[in-house]
Design a protein around this motif. Structure first.
Motif, short mmCIF file in Angstrom:
data_model
loop_
_atom_site.label_atom_id
_atom_site.label_comp_id
_atom_site.label_asym_id
_atom_site.label_seq_id
_atom_site.Cartn_x
_atom_site.Cartn_y
_atom_site.Cartn_z
N THR A 3 -63.39 -61.29 23.39
CA THR A 3 -64.05 -60.34 22.50
C THR A 3 -63.25 -60.22 21.23
OG1 THR A 3 -62.87 -58.54 23.54
CG2 THR A 3 -65.05 -59.06 24.42
N THR A 4 -63.85 -59.66 20.23
CA THR A 4 -63.19 -59.56 18.93
C THR A 4 -63.21 -58.12 18.43
OG1 THR A 4 -63.91 -61.79 18.39
CG2 THR A 4 -63.13 -60.43 16.57
N LEU A 5 -62.06 -57.63 18.03
CA LEU A 5 -61.96 -56.30 17.45
C LEU A 5 -61.74 -56.42 15.96
CD1 LEU A 5 -59.60 -54.43 19.92
CD2 LEU A 5 -62.06 -54.38 19.85
N PHE A 6 -62.35 -55.54 15.22
CA PHE A 6 -62.16 -55.52 13.77
C PHE A 6 -61.57 -54.16 13.39
CE2 PHE A 6 -65.41 -58.57 14.61
CZ PHE A 6 -65.10 -59.60 13.76
N PHE A 7 -60.36 -54.18 12.86
CA PHE A 7 -59.71 -52.93 12.47
C PHE A 7 -59.80 -52.77 10.97
CE2 PHE A 7 -58.40 -52.08 16.54
CZ PHE A 7 -57.64 -53.09 17.10
N ARG A 8 -59.91 -51.52 10.53
CA ARG A 8 -59.97 -51.22 9.11
C ARG A 8 -58.67 -50.55 8.67
NH1 ARG A 8 -64.65 -47.37 7.12
NH2 ARG A 8 -63.59 -46.00 8.58
N VAL A 201 -58.06 -60.14 24.48
CA VAL A 201 -58.76 -59.54 23.35
C VAL A 201 -58.32 -60.27 22.09
CG1 VAL A 201 -59.18 -57.46 22.00
CG2 VAL A 201 -58.89 -57.30 24.48
N SER A 202 -59.24 -61.00 21.50
CA SER A 202 -58.90 -61.73 20.28
C SER A 202 -58.96 -60.75 19.10
CB SER A 202 -59.87 -62.89 20.05
OG SER A 202 -59.55 -63.56 18.86
N VAL A 203 -57.80 -60.45 18.53
CA VAL A 203 -57.72 -59.40 17.53
C VAL A 203 -57.68 -59.98 16.13
CG1 VAL A 203 -56.34 -57.46 16.68
CG2 VAL A 203 -56.49 -57.92 19.13
N LYS A 204 -58.55 -59.49 15.28
CA LYS A 204 -58.49 -59.81 13.86
C LYS A 204 -58.26 -58.49 13.13
CE LYS A 204 -61.17 -64.06 13.87
NZ LYS A 204 -59.98 -64.88 13.76
N LEU A 205 -57.00 -58.27 12.75
CA LEU A 205 -56.65 -57.02 12.10
C LEU A 205 -56.96 -57.10 10.62
CD1 LEU A 205 -53.25 -56.54 13.90
CD2 LEU A 205 -55.19 -55.01 14.09
N GLN A 206 -57.48 -56.01 10.08
CA GLN A 206 -57.80 -55.99 8.66
C GLN A 206 -56.53 -56.13 7.85
OE1 GLN A 206 -60.80 -56.08 7.67
NE2 GLN A 206 -61.83 -55.66 9.58
N ASN A 303 -67.00 -51.62 25.81
CA ASN A 303 -66.06 -51.34 26.90
C ASN A 303 -64.61 -51.25 26.42
OD1 ASN A 303 -65.78 -54.06 26.29
ND2 ASN A 303 -65.37 -54.66 28.41
N VAL A 304 -64.43 -51.11 25.11
CA VAL A 304 -63.08 -51.04 24.54
C VAL A 304 -62.92 -49.74 23.75
CG1 VAL A 304 -61.55 -52.05 22.80
CG2 VAL A 304 -62.70 -53.53 24.44
N ILE A 305 -61.78 -49.09 23.93
CA ILE A 305 -61.42 -47.90 23.16
C ILE A 305 -60.13 -48.20 22.41
CG2 ILE A 305 -60.82 -45.45 23.22
CD1 ILE A 305 -62.37 -45.20 25.80
N ASN A 338 -57.46 -50.08 24.83
CA ASN A 338 -57.79 -49.90 26.25
C ASN A 338 -59.12 -50.59 26.55
OD1 ASN A 338 -55.52 -48.39 26.63
ND2 ASN A 338 -56.57 -46.41 26.62
N LYS A 339 -59.11 -51.42 27.58
CA LYS A 339 -60.32 -52.11 28.00
C LYS A 339 -60.64 -51.71 29.43
CE LYS A 339 -62.49 -56.68 28.02
NZ LYS A 339 -62.27 -58.13 27.82
#
Length: 431
Positions: A3-8, A201-206, A303-305, A338-339
């Motif tokens: 999954t991919t998270l996008f942070f601002r 968790v594949s993370v792409k941080l802003q 399902n991610v916090i 958290n997943k």
């Protein structure tokens, strides 16, 4: 499937992965000086100290270990270097007195005394801050400026570096009152990423240069103080300080209540004579955990916090002929992910900083053309290259890498090489 998270970050939402270029100047027309800057009394290393070549806009800053590398065009070798840091007396040293390597430069804390007239010039700290923003078109940059800057971004999973990006960028900064957004073009860059450390968790941080340029609150005050939000803060005077041998007001600020979605705690440093903002150091208020949950997230799986743990920001300005110009900024963001149905959470952090190393007034109406202009939302192909080339940056000034970053680069390179070797063996059928 990952999954991919996008942070601002502080301002807009965007991703930026930088493409490496391997162009290197074949002929050196500069001299390099290196060393460290320390507190003259405690001998502690000092981070983000500015070193500037006198009567030029050529500069660099020290890293977190107080170390610096300053590249000076040979035409300026008869010049002096000005060493300045907030709260310290400015020091001026002829370049002829510096060795090429191993310099240790001591600077000493300044004793600041403001007269009763200075202290009582404003009834409240809030009235001073309002005046600072009212005068920003007179005290800060009010013309188009073309800048060269060095940018570094580090992404960590807990304490391990998993992605390192460095770039030299060109910035076309428009006047603070202009409605035209600043433009950025990539000059050259390099990136190294260990994607195995970003496993489930594949993370792409802003990140990217835009995240640091938006910390210029004289150009983008809407991201922290507006006429509407300034009433939601308490302001108070702190002990005065000193920068470049000039007296500086220090103002603390904190939110009055929880009325704002985003609120900050921090300090503003203001030149007594001109009322120009010299520096700002602040953090995002995360005291209400239920409210800050997913606060900086643009998009995430259901399902991610995501809980932001830290969000720290800093911006510095430099004076030139009575005007103050953006010179340095950094941000640090830390998140806990958290997943559901996973026993352990994951902690990621993003550290970005950008230092202007040279600039000039844009008298020729130079532009950054559309095809070269980076968009805040752009994703450029990730390329792993350049870190093995000691001459990659040529004559460009940069922020000297920390020892931890240097070792992380080696570990990431070895991990990637091992992964590639395993993939090649698998494809060839070799056991």
């Amino acid at each position: 499937m990952k999954t991919t998270l996008f942070f601002r970050s502080l301002a807009n939402t965007f991703l930026l992965l930088l493409l490496a270029s391997l162009t290197v100047n074949g002929q050196e027309n500069f001299s390099e000086f290196s060393g460290k800057v320390v507190d003259g009394k405690s001998n502690n290393e000092l981070e983000a100290v500015s070193l500037n070549i006198n009567e030029t806009n050529i500069s660099t800053i020290t890293n977190s270990e107080g170390e610096f590398v300053l590249k000076v065009p040979n035409a300026y070798l008869d010049s002096k270097v000005i060493i300045s840091f907030l709260g310290y007396n400015t020091r001026v040293i002829p370049l002829s007195e510096l060795s090429k390597t191993g310099n240790t430069i001591e600077i000493f804390k300044a004793v600041t005394e403001l007269s009763e007239v200075n202290i009582s010039a404003f009834k409240t700290a809030e009235s001073l801050i309002r005046k600072v923003f009212e005068k920003r078109d007179k005290t800060h940059q009010n013309e188009s400026v073309y800048m060269t800057a060095f940018y570094r971004e580090t992404i960590k999973r807990r304490n391990r570096n998993v992605s390192l990006t460095e770039a030299v960028v060109n910035i076309l900064k428009y006047p603070n009152r202009s409605s035209v957004a600043d433009a950025i073009a990539l000059n050259k860059a390099r990136k190294s990423t260990d994607y195995k450390r970003l496993d489930t968790v594949s993370v792409k941080l802003q990140g990217g240069p835009f995240s640091t340029i938006y910390l210029d609150i004289m150009k983008y005050p809407e991201y922290i103080f507006t006429d509407a939000t300034i009433n939601s803060y308490n302001f108070s005077f702190d002990t005065p300080s000193n920068i470049n041998n000039r007296n500086v007001y220090v103002v603390n600020f904190s939110p009055k209540n929880n009325a704002l979605n985003y609120s900050y705690n921090g300090k503003l440093f203001i030149d007594v004579e001109s009322l120009a903002l010299v520096s700002a150091d602040y953090t995002l208020d995360l005291s209400n955990k239920s409210r800050s949950k997913n606060l900086l997230v643009k998009k995430k799986p259901s399902n991610v916090i995501v809980y932001p743990l830290e969000a720290n920001y800093k911006v510095n300005y430099k004076e030139k002929e009575g005007k103050w110009y953006y010179s340095y900024s950094n941000l640090f963001l830390k998140f806990k992910v958290n997943k559901k149905r996973e026993l352990f959470n994951k902690v990621y952090s993003l550290s970005s900083e950008m230092a202007v190393t040279d600039w000039e007034i844009n008298t020729t109406d130079r532009k950054i053309k559309g095809k070269n202009r980076l968009r805040p939302s752009v994703i450029i192909t990730d390329a792993i290259s350049g870190f093995s080339d000691p001459d990659f940056w040529g004559e460009y000034n940069l922020i000297e890498p920390d020892k931890s970053i240097e070792s992380a680069i080696e570990k990431i390179k070895k991990s990637i090489e091992k992964q590639k070797a395993n993939e090649e063996r698998a494809m060839s059928g070799t056991p």
